[in-house]
Design an enzyme around this catalytic site. Structure first.
Site, PDB file in Angstrom:
ATOM      1  N   HIS A 116      43.049  39.646  33.001  1.00  0.00           N
ATOM      2  CA  HIS A 116      43.649  38.501  32.420  1.00  0.00           C
ATOM      3  C   HIS A 116      43.898  36.961  33.302  1.00  0.00           C
ATOM      4  O   HIS A 116      43.298  37.037  34.349  1.00  0.00           O
ATOM      5  CB  HIS A 116      45.308  38.832  32.168  1.00  0.00           C
ATOM      6  CG  HIS A 116      45.995  38.962  33.454  1.00  0.00           C
ATOM      7  ND1 HIS A 116      45.697  40.053  34.156  1.00  0.00           N
ATOM      8  CD2 HIS A 116      46.986  38.250  34.321  1.00  0.00           C
ATOM      9  CE1 HIS A 116      46.391  40.019  35.494  1.00  0.00           C
ATOM     10  NE2 HIS A 116      47.131  38.757  35.465  1.00  0.00           N
ATOM     11  N   ASP A 118      46.729  34.243  34.287  1.00  0.00           N
ATOM     12  CA  ASP A 118      48.050  34.419  34.112  1.00  0.00           C
ATOM     13  C   ASP A 118      48.928  33.310  33.404  1.00  0.00           C
ATOM     14  O   ASP A 118      48.251  32.042  33.402  1.00  0.00           O
ATOM     15  CB  ASP A 118      48.615  33.783  35.755  1.00  0.00           C
ATOM     16  CG  ASP A 118      48.474  35.093  36.885  1.00  0.00           C
ATOM     17  OD1 ASP A 118      48.465  36.254  36.331  1.00  0.00           O
ATOM     18  OD2 ASP A 118      48.605  34.985  37.903  1.00  0.00           O
ATOM     19  N   HIS A 271      41.682  37.724  36.381  1.00  0.00           N
ATOM     20  CA  HIS A 271      41.691  38.653  37.265  1.00  0.00           C
ATOM     21  C   HIS A 271      42.473  39.881  36.775  1.00  0.00           C
ATOM     22  O   HIS A 271      42.830  40.310  35.622  1.00  0.00           O
ATOM     23  CB  HIS A 271      42.373  38.201  38.311  1.00  0.00           C
ATOM     24  CG  HIS A 271      43.892  37.678  37.909  1.00  0.00           C
ATOM     25  ND1 HIS A 271      43.986  36.693  37.443  1.00  0.00           N
ATOM     26  CD2 HIS A 271      45.153  38.199  38.116  1.00  0.00           C
ATOM     27  CE1 HIS A 271      45.496  36.586  37.128  1.00  0.00           C
ATOM     28  NE2 HIS A 271      45.852  37.462  37.865  1.00  0.00           N
ATOM     29  N   ARG A 286      54.350  36.276  44.255  1.00  0.00           N
ATOM     30  CA  ARG A 286      53.494  35.390  43.584  1.00  0.00           C
ATOM     31  C   ARG A 286      54.354  34.058  43.176  1.00  0.00           C
ATOM     32  O   ARG A 286      55.433  34.086  42.808  1.00  0.00           O
ATOM     33  CB  ARG A 286      53.000  36.033  42.319  1.00  0.00           C
ATOM     34  CG  ARG A 286      51.995  35.279  41.530  1.00  0.00           C
ATOM     35  CD  ARG A 286      51.740  35.863  40.267  1.00  0.00           C
ATOM     36  NE  ARG A 286      52.485  35.510  39.113  1.00  0.00           N
ATOM     37  CZ  ARG A 286      52.288  35.744  37.799  1.00  0.00           C
ATOM     38  NH1 ARG A 286      51.413  36.959  37.593  1.00  0.00           N
ATOM     39  NH2 ARG A 286      52.945  35.336  36.795  1.00  0.00           N
TER      40      ARG A 286
END
Ligand SMILES: [Fe+2]
Length: 295
Positions: A116, A118, A271, A286
């Site tokens: 995907h 983000d 990723h 994150r």
């Protein structure tokens, strides 16, 4: 706090591109606990555009320092799973398989199980994300990054022509129930959370807003269908693009080291989290920077 150098610092920072991968570079000579001056920032910004993944080693930084560094690149996005925010720091999503004393998850344990980009399910998807390692497992836990400029460039001409001008729907809900069925710690979404992640439509091929390079912009995790195509054609085309876009020749596999801070470009890459044995602890923070409307 150390004073910010008034001298050009370009000579102090060292960018070491990975020679055995189609993307990525290590950055040495920079302490992210300190504010960046204009020269440092310009160098890092350029390296990020050139290499798509930057790995800053040995960064002993606080959550506030991660947030401050992230904000240099744009406004931060707050993840829809509010329950996994780092307490006191809503800008940080905890990515972790660790449970607290009461048996509740500290963070999102199965984040990134499918390829995907983000927040591609938002109208303004993410420019880039930063992950700072807090606790790492002794084995597993790698993150894979796939270069979507190369993926686009290497498409057969007929396929490039076929997808030119097409748009695709992205939805946070695409794989959500499937992931919940496998992970008892992934929470049910409230109606308010569902309302926050209404499906959006983006071009299948996007132009990087800063470099102008074309990149494939579909993913197994969030892309549900190609707009305007019959369902079977849409599914077949997406399957072909997913298979093409994540070939080993486009991929850098990141093996985490203590205190790594990794900053990647969601406009250039997909990723994937490779996962780790369930009994080993993995915890990272994150931050996610808002990007432009894809075009
Ligand atoms: Fe991710």
């Amino acid at each position: 706090m150390s004073p910010i150098s008034s001298n050009p610092v370009a000579t102090r920072i060292e960018i070491r591109p990975f020679t055995d991968a189609p993307l990525g570079a290590e950055v040495w000579g920079l302490d992210l606990s300190q504010p960046l001056d204009a020269g440092d920032f310009a160098r890092i910004h350029r390296a990020h555009l050139d290499h798509h993944v930057l790995v800053f080693r040995e960064q002993h930084i606080t959550p506030d320092q991660q947030i401050a560094f992230s904000r240099r690149f744009g406004p931060l996005q707050i993840h829809v799973l509010r329950q996994f925010q780092l307490p006191g720091h809503p800008e940080l999503l905890v990515v972790s398989n660790v449970l607290d004393e009461a048996g509740r998850p500290l963070g999102l344990g199965d984040a990134g199980h499918y390829w995907h980009s983000d927040l591609s399910y938002k109208e303004r998807p993410s420019l880039g994300s930063m992950l700072h390692a807090q606790e790492l497992p002794e084995e597993g836990g790698d993150t894979l990054f796939s270069n979507q400029h190369l993926a686009y460039d290497t498409l057969p001409l007929a396929l490039k022509t076929a997808i030119s001008g097409l748009r695709a729907e992205h939805s946070y809900l695409c794989k959500y129930e499937e992931l919940r069925a496998r992970n008892p710690y992934r929470p049910a979404l409230t109606q308010a959370q569902i309302d926050e992640v209404r499906p959006v439509v983006h071009p299948v091929v996007r132009r990087h807003p800063e470099t102008g390079r074309a990149a494939l912009f579909v993913s197994e995790h969030f892309t549900t269908r190609i707009v305007g195509l019959p369902e079977d054609e849409s599914r077949a085309l997406l399957s072909e693009l997913f298979a093409h876009s994540t070939q080993a020749r486009f991929v850098y596999r990141h093996h985490w080291q203590d205190q790594d801070m990794v900053f990647w470009d969601n406009r250039s890459l997909l990723h994937l989290a490779a996962g780790c044995p369930a009994h080993l602890r993995r915890r990272l923070n994150r931050s996610t920077i808002e990007g432009d409307l894809p075009y």
